[in-house]
Design a protein around this motif. Sequence first.
Motif, PDB file in Angstrom:
ATOM      1  N   SER A 140      49.723  43.994  68.662  1.00  0.00           N
ATOM      2  CA  SER A 140      51.082  43.515  68.890  1.00  0.00           C
ATOM      3  C   SER A 140      51.452  42.547  67.777  1.00  0.00           C
ATOM      4  CB  SER A 140      51.182  42.815  70.249  1.00  0.00           C
ATOM      5  OG  SER A 140      52.449  42.200  70.405  1.00  0.00           O
ATOM      6  N   VAL A 181      57.303  33.797  71.417  1.00  0.00           N
ATOM      7  CA  VAL A 181      56.709  33.687  72.749  1.00  0.00           C
ATOM      8  C   VAL A 181      57.794  33.216  73.712  1.00  0.00           C
ATOM      9  CG1 VAL A 181      54.958  32.565  74.163  1.00  0.00           C
ATOM     10  CG2 VAL A 181      54.440  33.130  71.791  1.00  0.00           C
ATOM     11  N   SER A 207      57.388  37.531  74.043  1.00  0.00           N
ATOM     12  CA  SER A 207      57.672  38.554  73.053  1.00  0.00           C
ATOM     13  C   SER A 207      57.957  39.891  73.720  1.00  0.00           C
ATOM     14  CB  SER A 207      56.464  38.699  72.114  1.00  0.00           C
ATOM     15  OG  SER A 207      56.551  39.862  71.329  1.00  0.00           O
ATOM     16  N   THR A 236      57.934  42.555  72.099  1.00  0.00           N
ATOM     17  CA  THR A 236      56.952  43.440  71.462  1.00  0.00           C
ATOM     18  C   THR A 236      55.668  43.480  72.277  1.00  0.00           C
ATOM     19  OG1 THR A 236      57.885  42.966  69.283  1.00  0.00           O
ATOM     20  CG2 THR A 236      55.659  43.866  69.338  1.00  0.00           C
ATOM     21  N   ARG A 237      55.205  42.321  72.702  1.00  0.00           N
ATOM     22  CA  ARG A 237      54.002  42.281  73.542  1.00  0.00           C
ATOM     23  C   ARG A 237      54.272  42.946  74.890  1.00  0.00           C
ATOM     24  NH1 ARG A 237      49.089  39.494  74.486  1.00  0.00           N
ATOM     25  NH2 ARG A 237      48.223  40.604  76.289  1.00  0.00           N
ATOM     26  N   ALA A 240      53.989  46.570  74.339  1.00  0.00           N
ATOM     27  CA  ALA A 240      52.578  46.907  74.137  1.00  0.00           C
ATOM     28  C   ALA A 240      51.834  46.955  75.469  1.00  0.00           C
ATOM     29  CB  ALA A 240      51.931  45.900  73.195  1.00  0.00           C
ATOM     30  N   ASP A 241      52.117  45.995  76.348  1.00  0.00           N
ATOM     31  CA  ASP A 241      51.460  45.972  77.659  1.00  0.00           C
ATOM     32  C   ASP A 241      51.874  47.171  78.502  1.00  0.00           C
ATOM     33  OD1 ASP A 241      50.174  43.626  77.009  1.00  0.00           O
ATOM     34  OD2 ASP A 241      51.570  42.329  78.107  1.00  0.00           O
ATOM     35  N   VAL A 244      43.191  43.615  73.261  1.00  0.00           N
ATOM     36  CA  VAL A 244      44.519  43.339  72.725  1.00  0.00           C
ATOM     37  C   VAL A 244      44.413  42.341  71.579  1.00  0.00           C
ATOM     38  CG1 VAL A 244      46.836  42.488  73.230  1.00  0.00           C
ATOM     39  CG2 VAL A 244      45.574  43.781  74.973  1.00  0.00           C
ATOM     40  N   GLU A 262      46.727  39.991  69.299  1.00  0.00           N
ATOM     41  CA  GLU A 262      48.017  39.355  69.027  1.00  0.00           C
ATOM     42  C   GLU A 262      47.990  38.864  67.579  1.00  0.00           C
ATOM     43  OE1 GLU A 262      50.910  38.758  70.173  1.00  0.00           O
ATOM     44  OE2 GLU A 262      50.926  38.855  72.364  1.00  0.00           O
ATOM     45  N   ARG A 298      50.106  37.390  65.843  1.00  0.00           N
ATOM     46  CA  ARG A 298      50.683  36.060  65.676  1.00  0.00           C
ATOM     47  C   ARG A 298      49.601  34.985  65.653  1.00  0.00           C
ATOM     48  NH1 ARG A 298      52.368  31.839  68.840  1.00  0.00           N
ATOM     49  NH2 ARG A 298      54.313  30.789  68.226  1.00  0.00           N
TER      50      ARG A 298
END
Length: 206
Positions: free
Chosen positions: A10, A15, A17, A19-20, A23-24, A45, A47, A49
């Motif tokens: 991701s 935060v 996100s 995007t996350r 992804a989840d 996973v 991250e 960032r």
Amino acid sequence: MTTRKLAVISAGVRVPSSTRLLADRLTEATVAALRERGVDADVEVVELREHAHEVLDAVLTGFPAPGLRAAVEAVTGADGVIAVTPIFSGSYNGLFKTFFDGLDDGVLAGKPTLIGATGGTGRHSLALEHAVRPLFTYLRSIVVPTAVYAAPEDWAGGADGVAPLDQRIARAAGELAELVAARPAPEVVDPFADPVVSFAELLGGR
């Protein structure tokens, strides 16, 4: 049940996100699709960032720092990859690209990969096809046919003429699960399986 490893990348920079979140959602659907095929999933996973400075350092030095090495190993050792990036200025963001630039050549060759992206407008959806998919094609990954883009209207219930986000996620996850489940199980090597060599034989071989 057999077990396969999934690496989820991701590249969201905020935060919380979106995007996350995508992804989840893709991960949950892929795990469920694998389970339907009699395969359990070991998910890791990453991250990006959290590794932003180390990602740049790895490109400059050619060596990942200890904190980034585990993330790299998660990707290189996975049976399948889910890679999700926000779309900035019509393409993947720099953090996403720099991470994959730092991987050794060939480590993604033949690896089933599902690509996804998020953006502030549905007009960026084609970035998956003109930017993200060509990147993974160049890396010789096996990219599933369905790429998943999520704009604000998708989270709010969808737009006219566009398949609902849940349907696209399920279709893409099924495609990835099919490829991952078909991969041969890794060979388990028994370190005690070799025949025992006697002390006399060892001396005789000097």
